[in-house]
Design a protein around this motif. Structure first.
Motif, PDB file in Angstrom:
ATOM      1  N   PHE A 138     -10.440  -7.187 -18.194  1.00 27.76           N
ATOM      2  CA  PHE A 138      -9.709  -8.249 -17.512  1.00 27.76           C
ATOM      3  C   PHE A 138      -8.275  -7.806 -17.250  1.00 27.76           C
ATOM      4  CE2 PHE A 138     -13.231 -10.643 -19.191  1.00 27.76           C
ATOM      5  CZ  PHE A 138     -13.442 -11.630 -18.239  1.00 27.76           C
ATOM      6  N   LEU A 139      -7.798  -8.098 -16.050  1.00 25.03           N
ATOM      7  CA  LEU A 139      -6.426  -7.748 -15.669  1.00 25.03           C
ATOM      8  C   LEU A 139      -5.711  -8.977 -15.138  1.00 25.03           C
ATOM      9  CD1 LEU A 139      -6.908  -4.379 -13.724  1.00 25.03           C
ATOM     10  CD2 LEU A 139      -6.207  -4.682 -16.100  1.00 25.03           C
ATOM     11  N   PRO A 140      -4.404  -9.094 -15.386  1.00 22.67           N
ATOM     12  CA  PRO A 140      -3.636 -10.188 -14.783  1.00 22.67           C
ATOM     13  C   PRO A 140      -3.631 -10.045 -13.268  1.00 22.67           C
ATOM     14  CG  PRO A 140      -2.393  -9.091 -16.540  1.00 22.67           C
ATOM     15  CD  PRO A 140      -3.578  -8.233 -16.249  1.00 22.67           C
ATOM     16  N   ALA A 141      -3.504 -11.178 -12.586  1.00 25.42           N
ATOM     17  CA  ALA A 141      -3.496 -11.158 -11.122  1.00 25.42           C
ATOM     18  C   ALA A 141      -2.345 -10.314 -10.585  1.00 25.42           C
ATOM     19  CB  ALA A 141      -3.399 -12.583 -10.588  1.00 25.42           C
ATOM     20  N   ALA A 142      -1.216 -10.280 -11.316  1.00 25.47           N
ATOM     21  CA  ALA A 142      -0.058  -9.509 -10.872  1.00 25.47           C
ATOM     22  C   ALA A 142      -0.353  -8.018 -10.828  1.00 25.47           C
ATOM     23  CB  ALA A 142       1.136  -9.773 -11.797  1.00 25.47           C
ATOM     24  N   ILE A 143      -1.339  -7.559 -11.595  1.00 29.67           N
ATOM     25  CA  ILE A 143      -1.745  -6.156 -11.568  1.00 29.67           C
ATOM     26  C   ILE A 143      -2.956  -5.969 -10.668  1.00 29.67           C
ATOM     27  CG2 ILE A 143      -2.694  -4.277 -12.973  1.00 29.67           C
ATOM     28  CD1 ILE A 143      -1.000  -5.253 -15.277  1.00 29.67           C
ATOM     29  N   ALA A 144      -3.893  -6.897 -10.729  1.00 33.89           N
ATOM     30  CA  ALA A 144      -5.139  -6.762  -9.968  1.00 33.89           C
ATOM     31  C   ALA A 144      -4.890  -6.741  -8.463  1.00 33.89           C
ATOM     32  CB  ALA A 144      -6.084  -7.905 -10.331  1.00 33.89           C
ATOM     33  N   THR A 145      -3.936  -7.542  -7.980  1.00 36.33           N
ATOM     34  CA  THR A 145      -3.712  -7.621  -6.537  1.00 36.33           C
ATOM     35  C   THR A 145      -3.188  -6.303  -5.955  1.00 36.33           C
ATOM     36  OG1 THR A 145      -3.331 -10.009  -6.656  1.00 36.33           O
ATOM     37  CG2 THR A 145      -2.517  -8.867  -4.703  1.00 36.33           C
ATOM     38  N   PRO A 146      -2.057  -5.766  -6.452  1.00 37.34           N
ATOM     39  CA  PRO A 146      -1.609  -4.485  -5.872  1.00 37.34           C
ATOM     40  C   PRO A 146      -2.578  -3.348  -6.144  1.00 37.34           C
ATOM     41  CG  PRO A 146      -0.251  -5.083  -7.781  1.00 37.34           C
ATOM     42  CD  PRO A 146      -1.100  -6.272  -7.458  1.00 37.34           C
ATOM     43  N   LEU A 147      -3.254  -3.361  -7.294  1.00 35.18           N
ATOM     44  CA  LEU A 147      -4.199  -2.293  -7.590  1.00 35.18           C
ATOM     45  C   LEU A 147      -5.395  -2.336  -6.645  1.00 35.18           C
ATOM     46  CD1 LEU A 147      -4.571   0.085  -9.473  1.00 35.18           C
ATOM     47  CD2 LEU A 147      -5.743  -1.426 -11.082  1.00 35.18           C
ATOM     48  N   SER A 148      -5.794  -3.530  -6.229  1.00 35.92           N
ATOM     49  CA  SER A 148      -6.879  -3.652  -5.244  1.00 35.92           C
ATOM     50  C   SER A 148      -6.470  -3.040  -3.916  1.00 35.92           C
ATOM     51  CB  SER A 148      -7.252  -5.121  -5.053  1.00 35.92           C
ATOM     52  OG  SER A 148      -7.712  -5.698  -6.237  1.00 35.92           O
ATOM     53  N   VAL A 149      -5.227  -3.287  -3.515  1.00 37.15           N
ATOM     54  CA  VAL A 149      -4.731  -2.700  -2.263  1.00 37.15           C
ATOM     55  C   VAL A 149      -4.700  -1.182  -2.380  1.00 37.15           C
ATOM     56  CG1 VAL A 149      -2.774  -2.584  -0.676  1.00 37.15           C
ATOM     57  CG2 VAL A 149      -3.404  -4.764  -1.716  1.00 37.15           C
ATOM     58  N   VAL A 150      -4.264  -0.678  -3.542  1.00 26.94           N
ATOM     59  CA  VAL A 150      -4.212   0.770  -3.761  1.00 26.94           C
ATOM     60  C   VAL A 150      -5.600   1.393  -3.619  1.00 26.94           C
ATOM     61  CG1 VAL A 150      -3.862   2.538  -5.534  1.00 26.94           C
ATOM     62  CG2 VAL A 150      -2.136   0.766  -5.183  1.00 26.94           C
ATOM     63  N   LEU A 151      -6.593   0.814  -4.289  1.00 23.62           N
ATOM     64  CA  LEU A 151      -7.944   1.368  -4.222  1.00 23.62           C
ATOM     65  C   LEU A 151      -8.508   1.270  -2.808  1.00 23.62           C
ATOM     66  CD1 LEU A 151      -9.498   0.130  -7.585  1.00 23.62           C
ATOM     67  CD2 LEU A 151      -8.710   2.422  -6.993  1.00 23.62           C
ATOM     68  N   ASN A 152      -8.192   0.195  -2.125  1.00 24.37           N
ATOM     69  CA  ASN A 152      -8.643   0.052  -0.738  1.00 24.37           C
ATOM     70  C   ASN A 152      -8.098   1.192   0.118  1.00 24.37           C
ATOM     71  OD1 ASN A 152      -9.603  -1.522   1.739  1.00 24.37           O
ATOM     72  ND2 ASN A 152      -7.399  -1.440   2.100  1.00 24.37           N
ATOM     73  N   GLU A 153      -6.817   1.515  -0.042  1.00 24.83           N
ATOM     74  CA  GLU A 153      -6.211   2.603   0.730  1.00 24.83           C
ATOM     75  C   GLU A 153      -6.852   3.944   0.381  1.00 24.83           C
ATOM     76  OE1 GLU A 153      -4.096   2.203   3.152  1.00 24.83           O
ATOM     77  OE2 GLU A 153      -3.922   0.043   2.809  1.00 24.83           O
ATOM     78  N   LEU A 154      -7.113   4.172  -0.903  1.00 25.75           N
ATOM     79  CA  LEU A 154      -7.686   5.453  -1.313  1.00 25.75           C
ATOM     80  C   LEU A 154      -9.116   5.612  -0.798  1.00 25.75           C
ATOM     81  CD1 LEU A 154      -6.352   5.676  -4.985  1.00 25.75           C
ATOM     82  CD2 LEU A 154      -5.505   6.879  -2.958  1.00 25.75           C
ATOM     83  N   LEU A 155      -9.885   4.522  -0.804  1.00 23.99           N
ATOM     84  CA  LEU A 155     -11.251   4.603  -0.284  1.00 23.99           C
ATOM     85  C   LEU A 155     -11.245   4.844   1.225  1.00 23.99           C
ATOM     86  CD1 LEU A 155     -12.978   1.731  -2.318  1.00 23.99           C
ATOM     87  CD2 LEU A 155     -12.971   4.182  -2.786  1.00 23.99           C
ATOM     88  N   GLN A 156     -10.329   4.183   1.920  1.00 25.01           N
ATOM     89  CA  GLN A 156     -10.205   4.428   3.359  1.00 25.01           C
ATOM     90  C   GLN A 156      -9.808   5.877   3.626  1.00 25.01           C
ATOM     91  OE1 GLN A 156      -8.691  -0.023   4.786  1.00 25.01           O
ATOM     92  NE2 GLN A 156      -7.656   1.789   5.481  1.00 25.01           N
ATOM     93  N   ASN A 157      -8.836   6.374   2.850  1.00 22.37           N
ATOM     94  CA  ASN A 157      -8.386   7.749   3.027  1.00 22.37           C
ATOM     95  C   ASN A 157      -9.515   8.739   2.802  1.00 22.37           C
ATOM     96  OD1 ASN A 157      -5.798   7.297   3.794  1.00 22.37           O
ATOM     97  ND2 ASN A 157      -4.834   8.196   1.994  1.00 22.37           N
ATOM     98  N   ALA A 158     -10.376   8.430   1.827  1.00 24.01           N
ATOM     99  CA  ALA A 158     -11.478   9.339   1.535  1.00 24.01           C
ATOM    100  C   ALA A 158     -12.372   9.521   2.749  1.00 24.01           C
ATOM    101  CB  ALA A 158     -12.283   8.810   0.350  1.00 24.01           C
ATOM    102  N   ILE A 159     -12.702   8.427   3.419  1.00 24.31           N
ATOM    103  CA  ILE A 159     -13.559   8.535   4.606  1.00 24.31           C
ATOM    104  C   ILE A 159     -12.799   9.163   5.768  1.00 24.31           C
ATOM    105  CG2 ILE A 159     -14.743   7.183   6.372  1.00 24.31           C
ATOM    106  CD1 ILE A 159     -15.847   5.397   4.309  1.00 24.31           C
ATOM    107  N   ASP A 160     -11.520   8.803   5.911  1.00 30.92           N
ATOM    108  CA  ASP A 160     -10.741   9.302   7.053  1.00 30.92           C
ATOM    109  C   ASP A 160     -10.479  10.803   6.969  1.00 30.92           C
ATOM    110  OD1 ASP A 160     -10.578   6.870   8.305  1.00 30.92           O
ATOM    111  OD2 ASP A 160      -8.660   6.317   7.397  1.00 30.92           O
TER     112      ASP A 160
END
Length: 315
Positions: A200-222
Motif C-alpha cells: 500500500f502506498l499513500p496517494a501522494a506517492i502513488a500518483t506521481p509514481l504512476s505517471v513515471v511508470l506510464n512514461e517508462l512503459l511508453q518509452n520502452a515501446i517508442d
C-alpha cells in the motif's frame, strides 16, 4: 455498575450506572426491578444467566445516545447467583465513528468525481486530436491522454478503497494493460508483465509514481523496439518488478529491446518523457533513478530502469 440478584432484579446501581440509565431514557427507580421491566432489552441478561458466560450488547437511546452494557454472571457452586452489569457511555465514540464514515464516503465521492472529470478531459483531448493533421500533434495528444488516464487510475482506486492509501499493484497492472492495448499492435507485438508487490502506498506517492511508470512503459515501446527490429519472430517483452521493504520502494522496468545508445546519460536527456520521469522521481518523490544497458544478447541487450523512492514523504 448495576448489581443483579439471582432473579435478575436490580439490587444496587452506582451513581454512574444511574446516569447511564438516564442517558438511554430510563428515569424510574430501578431497585427491585428487572431491566426488562424498565423498558430495556434484557435478552443479554437472560442469555448470561442461562449459559453462565458474559454477554455484551450496545443499547441506543434518543438523540444519538449509545451505551455499551456488559453482563457478567456471578457463579456460586456452579449456579448463577446474580450478575454485575457494567455500563459505558460510548455516545461520543459512535458519533466520531459516524463522522469518520461520513468523511470517508465524502472523500471517496470526491475521488470518483475527479476520476470522471479526468476521463472527460481525456475524451475531449481525443476528440481534439482527431482534428489534427500533423502526426507530431497527434502523438503529443495521445501521450497527454495516457498521462491523464494514469492519474485517473489512482483516483479510481481511491474511490473504491477506504483511506488515503492504495494497493499500488492494482494500479500498475491496468496501467501496463492500457499502454499495451494503446501502443502495441500485430506488426509491433510487445507484451507487458508485472511481478512483485509494492504494498500500500499513500496517494501522494502513488500518483506521481504512476505517471513515471506510464512514461517508462511508453518509452520502452517508442525506443526499445525500432522499426528495423523484427518482432514477428520474437515479440518484445517489458517486465515491471516491484518491491517494498516497508521503508523504500524499488521498481525496475526491464525490456529486451535494442538498449540505450553508447554514452547515453539520463541527466542529459532532453526528451519530454524522460524529463518528466527525472523531475518526478528526484524532486517530488525524493528518490533516485538509473538507466542502464541490459545484459541480453545483441542485437537486443535490453534496457533496465531502476527507481528507488521512500514509501513515506517528509512532512
Amino acid at each position: 455498575m448495576i448489581l443483579l440478584d439471582a432473579s435478575a432484579r436490580v439490587e444496587y446501581t452506582s451513581p454512574n450506572g444511574v446516569s447511564a440509565l438516564h442517558r438511554i431514557g430510563v428515569h424510574a427507580n430501578s431497585e427491585g426491578m428487572r431491566l426488562g421491566d424498565l423498558g430495556l432489552d434484557d435478552s443479554m441478561v437472560q442469555t448470561a444467566f442461562s449459559v453462565g458466560v458474559p454477554v455484551t450488547e450496545e443499547l441506543e437511546g434518543n438523540a444519538d445516545v449509545s451505551v455499551l452494557i456488559r453482563c457478567i454472571p456471578l457463579i456460586d457452586h456452579g449456579a448463577v447467583s446474580g450478575a454485575v452489569v457494567l455500563t459505558r457511555d460510548v455516545s461520543d465514540l459512535r458519533r466520531r465513528d459516524r463522522l469518520l464514515l461520513s468523511k470517508d464516503a465524502t472523500i471517496r465521492e470526491i475521488h470518483h468525481r475527479v476520476k470522471n472529470n479526468l476521463q472527460t478531459i481525456s475524451s475531449l483531448l481525443r476528440l481534439q486530436g482527431r482534428r489534427f493533421t500533423s502526426p507530431e500533434a497527434k502523438v503529443a495528444i495521445e501521450e497527454s491522454v495516457r498521462r491523464i488516464r494514469a492519474i485517473a487510475l489512482v483516483h479510481e482506486t481511491l474511490s473504491r478503497e477506504a483511506g488515503d492509501d492504495v494497493l499500488f499493484v492494482e494500479i500498475v497492472r491496468p496501467l501496463a494493460r492500457m499502454v499495451e492495448e494503446s501502443m502495441s499492435s500485430e506488426d509491433r507485438p510487445v507484451s507487458f508483465k508485472v511481478d512483485g508487490d509494492a504494498g500500500f502506498l499513500p496517494a501522494a506517492i502513488a500518483t506521481p509514481l504512476s505517471v513515471v511508470l506510464n512514461e517508462l512503459l511508453q518509452n520502452a515501446i517508442d525506443h526499445a523496439y525500432p522499426a528495423d527490429i523484427d518482432l514477428q519472430a520474437s515479440a518484445g517483452t517489458v517486465v515491471v518488478h516491484l518491491r517494498n521493504d516497508g521503508e523504500r520502494l524499488q521498481a525496475t522496468v526491464t525490456d529486451d529491446g535494442v538498449g540505450i545508445p553508447e554514452g547515453f546519460r539520463l541527466e542529459e536527456a532532453t526528451g519530454l518523457g524522460l524529463s518528466i520521469v527525472r523531475t518526478l522521481v528526484t524532486s517530488e518523490l525524493m528518490g533516485t533513478i538509473s538507466l542502464d544497458r541490459g545484459t541480453g544478447a545483441a542485437p537486443r541487450p535490453g534496457t533496465v530502469v531502476s527507481i528507488d523512492v521512500p514509501v513515506t514523504l517528509p512532512e
